[in-house]
Write a protein that holds these residues in place. Structure first.
Motif, PDB file in Angstrom:
ATOM      1  N   MET A 195      41.301  38.308  35.306  1.00  0.00           N
ATOM      2  CA  MET A 195      39.907  37.921  36.028  1.00  0.00           C
ATOM      3  C   MET A 195      38.619  38.141  35.415  1.00  0.00           C
ATOM      4  SD  MET A 195      38.972  38.447  40.186  1.00  0.00           S
ATOM      5  CE  MET A 195      38.680  39.950  40.260  1.00  0.00           C
ATOM      6  N   SER A 196      38.529  39.219  34.496  1.00  0.00           N
ATOM      7  CA  SER A 196      37.654  39.751  33.768  1.00  0.00           C
ATOM      8  C   SER A 196      37.337  38.757  32.759  1.00  0.00           C
ATOM      9  CB  SER A 196      37.941  41.023  33.077  1.00  0.00           C
ATOM     10  OG  SER A 196      36.608  41.410  32.084  1.00  0.00           O
ATOM     11  N   ILE A 234      35.965  35.368  34.027  1.00  0.00           N
ATOM     12  CA  ILE A 234      34.433  35.271  34.419  1.00  0.00           C
ATOM     13  C   ILE A 234      33.758  35.406  33.077  1.00  0.00           C
ATOM     14  CG2 ILE A 234      32.667  36.767  35.753  1.00  0.00           C
ATOM     15  CD1 ILE A 234      34.879  37.500  37.522  1.00  0.00           C
ATOM     16  N   GLU A 235      34.096  36.067  32.103  1.00  0.00           N
ATOM     17  CA  GLU A 235      33.307  36.264  30.969  1.00  0.00           C
ATOM     18  C   GLU A 235      33.576  34.851  30.102  1.00  0.00           C
ATOM     19  OE1 GLU A 235      33.992  39.465  28.305  1.00  0.00           O
ATOM     20  OE2 GLU A 235      33.948  40.836  29.721  1.00  0.00           O
ATOM     21  N   ASP A 260      34.616  29.818  37.084  1.00  0.00           N
ATOM     22  CA  ASP A 260      34.418  30.206  38.589  1.00  0.00           C
ATOM     23  C   ASP A 260      35.901  30.570  39.110  1.00  0.00           C
ATOM     24  OD1 ASP A 260      33.667  30.570  41.070  1.00  0.00           O
ATOM     25  OD2 ASP A 260      32.998  28.598  41.373  1.00  0.00           O
ATOM     26  N   VAL A 261      35.737  31.956  39.662  1.00  0.00           N
ATOM     27  CA  VAL A 261      36.725  32.586  40.303  1.00  0.00           C
ATOM     28  C   VAL A 261      36.132  32.768  41.743  1.00  0.00           C
ATOM     29  CG1 VAL A 261      38.344  34.495  40.482  1.00  0.00           C
ATOM     30  CG2 VAL A 261      37.718  33.779  38.402  1.00  0.00           C
ATOM     31  N   SER A 305      38.952  36.726  45.717  1.00  0.00           N
ATOM     32  CA  SER A 305      39.448  35.864  44.382  1.00  0.00           C
ATOM     33  C   SER A 305      40.414  34.799  44.884  1.00  0.00           C
ATOM     34  CB  SER A 305      40.463  36.894  43.574  1.00  0.00           C
ATOM     35  OG  SER A 305      41.388  37.282  44.190  1.00  0.00           O
TER      36      SER A 305
END
Length: 347
Positions: free
Chosen positions: A257-258, A261-262, A266-267, A340
Motif C-alpha cells: 500500500m505504501s 500511494i507513493e 488511489d487506494v 483500504s
C-alpha cells in the motif's frame, strides 16, 4: 554476588519445614490454607524462585513450555507470545519464547526437545520445517501453529481456516467490482499458509468465473513491509493491470500500500488492499487496512489445551502400546473492513 534464596530460607521465614514449602510450590493439596498463605507470603518477601532442576532430571513435569516463533519484529508474533505467557501463567505454567529466525535446524532442534531447559511441550509456528521434519518420535509434546503440514499422528495443529478466510476476502473484492487481483505471498510444492490462502483465492475466483494468471501470483523475499513494497514496485513497473492486492499478511499489505500511494495510485479507488493478522498498525494506517483477524484468544487457548491435555490413548486393542494422539483445531476469524477496500467505480 548475593546468595540465591533457598527453600530452607523460605521455610525458616514461614516457620515450617522445607517439605511443606515444597508441597506449596508444587501445589499439592496436603497443606492447610493458613499455612499455604504464610509460605506464599514468605516466597514473595524473599523473592524465592523454585529450583526445578531436580524434578526435571527425574523426568517429572516441569510446568514449563517453549513457544517457538520465526521472529518478534512481526507484531503478530509479539502479541501471540505475550498472550501465550499470560494464559499459560493462569494455568500454572511458564513459557520461554524462542526465536528461530527461520532457521530449519533451530526449529528441528526444538522438535527434538533440545531446548535451553526441559519443557513439557513445544508450541511452534514453523517457517522452515518440511513434512519429513515432523515425523518425530519421543521428545516433548509438539503443537504446530498456523502451518497445517503433514506430521506424525501425535503432533497437534491449531490454525484458522486459511482457505475459507481467503475465499471471504475474494468474495468481498468481487462484490465491490474488482476483477484483476494480485496475490503477494507465492506458491510452493509444500503445503503452507501461503498455499492454503492461494487455494482459497483460486477457488473463490473460479466460482466467480475470474482467472488468476500465473503473473498475478508473486513470490516475495519475506513476509515483511520491505518485501511488499519492493514487489509492488516491480508490479507497477511491469504495467500489469491490478485492481486489488491480496497480501499473505498485514506487513506485506502495508508495504504494498505504501508503494501504491507513493506512485500516485488511489487506494482504494483504483486498487484495494487486504492482509491477514489484524496487527495494531492495520487500524492506524491511512487508509486503514482491511484484514482477516484470527481469534487470537481462542488460538492461544486451543494451543495450550493441546499442549497440556492428557491425550494418551491405546493404539488398538489387545494391550497395544500407549501413544499420544494429536488434535486438529480450527479457530475462528473475522474479516475486518477498513478504508483500504471500498466499492470500485464502474468497471
Amino acid at each position: 554476588m548475593a546468595r540465591r534464596v533457598s527453600i530452607k530460607d523460605v521455610a525458616l521465614r514461614a516457620g515450617v519445614s522445607w517439605k511443606t514449602v515444597s508441597n506449596v510450590v508444587n501445589d499439592r493439596p496436603v497443606v492447610r490454607e493458613e499455612t499455604r498463605v504464610r509460605v506464599e507470603q514468605a516466597i514473595e518477601e524473599l523473592g524465592y524462585v523454585p529450583n526445578r532442576a531436580g524434578r526435571e532430571l527425574r523426568g517429572g513435569p516441569t510446568h514449563a513450555l517453549a513457544l517457538v516463533v520465526p521472529e518478534l519484529q512481526n507484531p503478530y508474533f509479539a502479541r501471540l507470545a505475550e498472550r501465550m505467557q499470560v494464559a499459560a501463567r493462569e494455568r500454572g505454567y511458564m513459557v520461554s519464547v524462542e526465536v528461530s529466525l527461520g532457521v530449519a535446524e533451530t526449529e528441528r532442534a526444538h522438535l527434538r526437545g533440545n531446548t535451553p531447559r526441559p519443557v513439557d511441550a513445544v508450541i511452534i509456528s514453523p517457517s522452515a520445517l518440511t513434512p519429513p521434519d515432523l515425523q518425530v518420535s519421543g521428545g516433548p509434546r509438539v503443537v504446530l501453529l498456523g502451518e497445517m503440514l503433514p506430521a506424525a499422528p501425535e503432533i497437534s495443529h491449531v490454525a484458522i481456516d486459511n482457505v475459507a478466510s481467503a475465499a471471504d476476502v475474494v468474495r468481498l473484492l468481487v462484490a465491490q467490482g474488482r476483477r484483476h487481483p494480485l496475490f503477494l505471498g507465492g506458491d510452493g510444492a509444500v503445503r503452507s499458509t501461503a498455499t492454503d490462502r492461494l487455494a482459497g483465492i483460486r477457488a473463490a475466483l473460479r466460482f466467480a468465473d475470474l482467472p488468476l494468471e500465473a503473473q498475478r501470483v508473486r513470490t516475495v523475499a519475506g513476509w515483511d513491509r520491505e518485501s511488499g513494497r519492493e514487489e509492488m514496485e516491480q508490479v507497477l513497473a511491469s504495467g500489469l493491470e491490478v485492481d486489488a492486492v491480496v497480501a499473505g499478511n498485514d506487513l506485506l499489505a502495508l508495504g504494498a500500500m505504501s508503494a501504491l500511494i507513493e506512485h500516485g495510485v488511489d487506494v482504494p479507488g483504483e486498487v484495494a488492499v487486504v492482509g491477514w493478522d489484524d496487527i495494531p498498525e492495520a487500524a492506524w494506517s491511512r487508509p486503514g487496512l482491511t484484514t482477516i483477524a484470527p481469534d487470537l484468544e481462542a488460538l492461544v487457548a486451543a494451543a495450550l489445551d493441546a499442549a497440556l491435555a492428557d491425550s494418551t490413548r491405546k493404539a488398538g486393542g489387545d494391550g497395544g502400546a500407549s501413544v499420544v494422539g494429536g488434535v486438529e483445531t480450527v479457530v475462528g476469524h473475522r474479516l475486518i473492513e477498513r478504508g483500504s477496500t471500498s466499492a470500485a467505480a464502474d468497471r
